[in-house]
Design a protein around this motif. Sequence first.
Motif, PDB file in Angstrom:
ATOM      1  N   THR A 152       0.851  -1.101   0.104  1.00 39.68           N
ATOM      2  CA  THR A 152      -0.148   0.047  -0.008  1.00 39.68           C
ATOM      3  C   THR A 152       0.928   1.169  -0.006  1.00 39.68           C
ATOM      4  OG1 THR A 152      -1.761  -1.030   1.052  1.00 39.68           O
ATOM      5  CG2 THR A 152      -1.915   1.195   1.322  1.00 39.68           C
ATOM      6  N   MET A 153       0.746   2.069  -0.921  1.00 37.17           N
ATOM      7  CA  MET A 153       1.296   3.307  -1.042  1.00 37.17           C
ATOM      8  C   MET A 153       0.886   4.576  -0.443  1.00 37.17           C
ATOM      9  SD  MET A 153       4.441   4.137  -2.350  1.00 37.17           S
ATOM     10  CE  MET A 153       5.493   5.762  -2.834  1.00 37.17           C
ATOM     11  N   ASN A 154      -0.201   4.526  -0.542  1.00 37.22           N
ATOM     12  CA  ASN A 154      -1.102   5.760  -0.031  1.00 37.22           C
ATOM     13  C   ASN A 154      -2.360   5.324   0.478  1.00 37.22           C
ATOM     14  OD1 ASN A 154       0.810   8.036   0.050  1.00 37.22           O
ATOM     15  ND2 ASN A 154       0.691   7.629  -2.257  1.00 37.22           N
ATOM     16  N   TYR A 155      -2.943   5.701   1.485  1.00 31.52           N
ATOM     17  CA  TYR A 155      -4.538   5.571   1.823  1.00 31.52           C
ATOM     18  C   TYR A 155      -4.977   6.765   2.556  1.00 31.52           C
ATOM     19  CZ  TYR A 155      -8.386   3.253   4.006  1.00 31.52           C
ATOM     20  OH  TYR A 155      -9.594   2.673   4.312  1.00 31.52           O
ATOM     21  N   SER A 156      -6.362   7.121   2.104  1.00 28.40           N
ATOM     22  CA  SER A 156      -6.982   8.387   2.486  1.00 28.40           C
ATOM     23  C   SER A 156      -8.289   8.116   2.958  1.00 28.40           C
ATOM     24  CB  SER A 156      -6.590   9.613   1.849  1.00 28.40           C
ATOM     25  OG  SER A 156      -7.148   9.318   0.286  1.00 28.40           O
ATOM     26  N   ALA A 157      -8.897   8.720   3.681  1.00 29.47           N
ATOM     27  CA  ALA A 157     -10.214   8.790   4.088  1.00 29.47           C
ATOM     28  C   ALA A 157     -10.549   9.966   4.662  1.00 29.47           C
ATOM     29  CB  ALA A 157     -10.658   7.517   4.944  1.00 29.47           C
ATOM     30  N   ALA A 158     -11.515  10.849   3.908  1.00 25.54           N
ATOM     31  CA  ALA A 158     -11.815  12.348   4.172  1.00 25.54           C
ATOM     32  C   ALA A 158     -13.098  12.480   3.430  1.00 25.54           C
ATOM     33  CB  ALA A 158     -10.696  13.069   3.730  1.00 25.54           C
ATOM     34  N   PRO A 159     -13.819  13.680   4.451  1.00 23.09           N
ATOM     35  CA  PRO A 159     -15.114  14.212   3.587  1.00 23.09           C
ATOM     36  C   PRO A 159     -14.610  15.118   2.415  1.00 23.09           C
ATOM     37  CG  PRO A 159     -14.338  15.214   5.440  1.00 23.09           C
ATOM     38  CD  PRO A 159     -13.704  14.301   5.702  1.00 23.09           C
ATOM     39  N   VAL A 160     -15.543  15.167   1.565  1.00 27.19           N
ATOM     40  CA  VAL A 160     -15.403  16.209   0.574  1.00 27.19           C
ATOM     41  C   VAL A 160     -16.279  17.012   0.518  1.00 27.19           C
ATOM     42  CG1 VAL A 160     -15.237  16.405  -2.196  1.00 27.19           C
ATOM     43  CG2 VAL A 160     -14.303  14.342  -1.072  1.00 27.19           C
ATOM     44  N   TYR A 161     -15.956  18.390   0.490  1.00 21.99           N
ATOM     45  CA  TYR A 161     -16.807  19.620   0.494  1.00 21.99           C
ATOM     46  C   TYR A 161     -17.177  20.500  -0.636  1.00 21.99           C
ATOM     47  CZ  TYR A 161     -16.641  18.843   5.629  1.00 21.99           C
ATOM     48  OH  TYR A 161     -16.611  18.201   6.859  1.00 21.99           O
ATOM     49  N   SER A 162     -18.145  21.061  -0.917  1.00 19.79           N
ATOM     50  CA  SER A 162     -18.434  22.134  -1.897  1.00 19.79           C
ATOM     51  C   SER A 162     -18.592  23.381  -1.243  1.00 19.79           C
ATOM     52  CB  SER A 162     -19.691  22.009  -2.726  1.00 19.79           C
ATOM     53  OG  SER A 162     -20.719  21.863  -2.438  1.00 19.79           O
ATOM     54  N   TYR A 163     -18.213  24.729  -1.941  1.00 23.13           N
ATOM     55  CA  TYR A 163     -18.195  25.889  -1.111  1.00 23.13           C
ATOM     56  C   TYR A 163     -19.169  26.638  -2.350  1.00 23.13           C
ATOM     57  CZ  TYR A 163     -14.596  24.184   1.839  1.00 23.13           C
ATOM     58  OH  TYR A 163     -13.800  23.584   2.792  1.00 23.13           O
ATOM     59  N   LYS A 164     -20.165  27.383  -1.615  1.00 23.60           N
ATOM     60  CA  LYS A 164     -21.112  28.188  -2.316  1.00 23.60           C
ATOM     61  C   LYS A 164     -21.486  29.421  -1.299  1.00 23.60           C
ATOM     62  CE  LYS A 164     -24.874  28.303  -5.351  1.00 23.60           C
ATOM     63  NZ  LYS A 164     -26.068  27.326  -5.919  1.00 23.60           N
ATOM     64  N   ASN A 165     -21.276  30.549  -1.717  1.00 23.67           N
ATOM     65  CA  ASN A 165     -21.677  31.693  -1.005  1.00 23.67           C
ATOM     66  C   ASN A 165     -21.157  31.716   0.135  1.00 23.67           C
ATOM     67  OD1 ASN A 165     -23.198  32.619  -3.137  1.00 23.67           O
ATOM     68  ND2 ASN A 165     -25.096  31.544  -2.458  1.00 23.67           N
ATOM     69  N   ASP A 166     -19.716  31.220   0.637  1.00 24.37           N
ATOM     70  CA  ASP A 166     -18.963  31.188   1.704  1.00 24.37           C
ATOM     71  C   ASP A 166     -19.791  30.153   2.480  1.00 24.37           C
ATOM     72  OD1 ASP A 166     -17.192  33.132   0.983  1.00 24.37           O
ATOM     73  OD2 ASP A 166     -18.495  34.802   1.538  1.00 24.37           O
ATOM     74  N   LYS A 167     -20.367  29.164   2.160  1.00 21.74           N
ATOM     75  CA  LYS A 167     -20.934  28.172   2.853  1.00 21.74           C
ATOM     76  C   LYS A 167     -20.295  26.977   2.328  1.00 21.74           C
ATOM     77  CE  LYS A 167     -25.221  26.226   4.517  1.00 21.74           C
ATOM     78  NZ  LYS A 167     -26.802  26.537   4.171  1.00 21.74           N
ATOM     79  N   LYS A 168     -19.989  26.146   3.479  1.00 20.77           N
ATOM     80  CA  LYS A 168     -19.574  24.710   3.342  1.00 20.77           C
ATOM     81  C   LYS A 168     -20.511  23.604   3.167  1.00 20.77           C
ATOM     82  CE  LYS A 168     -16.492  22.819   6.352  1.00 20.77           C
ATOM     83  NZ  LYS A 168     -15.411  22.569   7.130  1.00 20.77           N
ATOM     84  N   ASN A 169     -20.544  22.847   2.204  1.00 18.66           N
ATOM     85  CA  ASN A 169     -21.666  21.823   2.056  1.00 18.66           C
ATOM     86  C   ASN A 169     -20.916  20.545   1.860  1.00 18.66           C
ATOM     87  OD1 ASN A 169     -24.038  23.684   1.915  1.00 18.66           O
ATOM     88  ND2 ASN A 169     -23.078  24.479   0.029  1.00 18.66           N
TER      89      ASN A 169
END
Length: 249
Positions: free
Chosen positions: A96-113
């Motif tokens: 295993t070279m790399n392993y990652s687990a994380a949330p992915v967000y979008s940003y609209k009007n300074d709001k994180k979704n």
Amino acid sequence: MKKILSAALAAVLASGFILAGTQTAIADAIERGFISVATTANTELPPDVAEISIAVQTSDEKSLQKATEENKQISDKVYTALSSMINKENGDYIKTMNYSAAPVYSYKNDKKNLLKYEVSNNIIVHTKSVKDAGKMIDKAISLGATNINDLSFSISEYDKQCNDLLAIAAKKAYTRASILASSSGNSLNGIKSMVGSCSTAEAVRPQYRMLAKNLSMAASADTAESSSSPVQGGVIKLFANINVAYFVK
């Protein structure tokens, strides 16, 4: 008193001769002629090592745990299948070279979704079974791998091949320098400096980079095995470079 003056004068004269001799030696070293030459030697070799970078990416819009569990299931299948296709006694391995687990967000009007949770496991396959690289890639994809990030080829006995070529290049350098020296009425008289190095260049850079979603997912694992992707290692050019300077007399 005269004896003291005579001794002092002798010491001064002696130091003068020593200084003059040193200066002459330095001048000879500075003015000593030399010839510089640069030579190369090269060969083409078939690669005997393949390294494949395979990624398993999964995601879930609501749960990181579900994305992780799905990734584990797929990755375990890929590991198991590829482990049976390599020869560990021959130096092959999977890691295993790399392993990652994380949330992915979008940003609209300074709001994180929150968009989704994403898990990625990057698997490296190092094998001397170069001819089976295509089969390994197809097998991984058929089991759910989503990316083939890279495929590279190399030479396992790089140092030995490099040393052999450096010896050839050094002999060429000596022959060339001898011709230059004799043509100008001189002969070689030792090495002033020498630098050698090796490098490689793939005559044809193999490429295999695609997303599994772009493949026909209707193909079964049996079909993938019976018609493996056409992956060719081509040849690798190995170069040896020598830069040497010889004193002449």
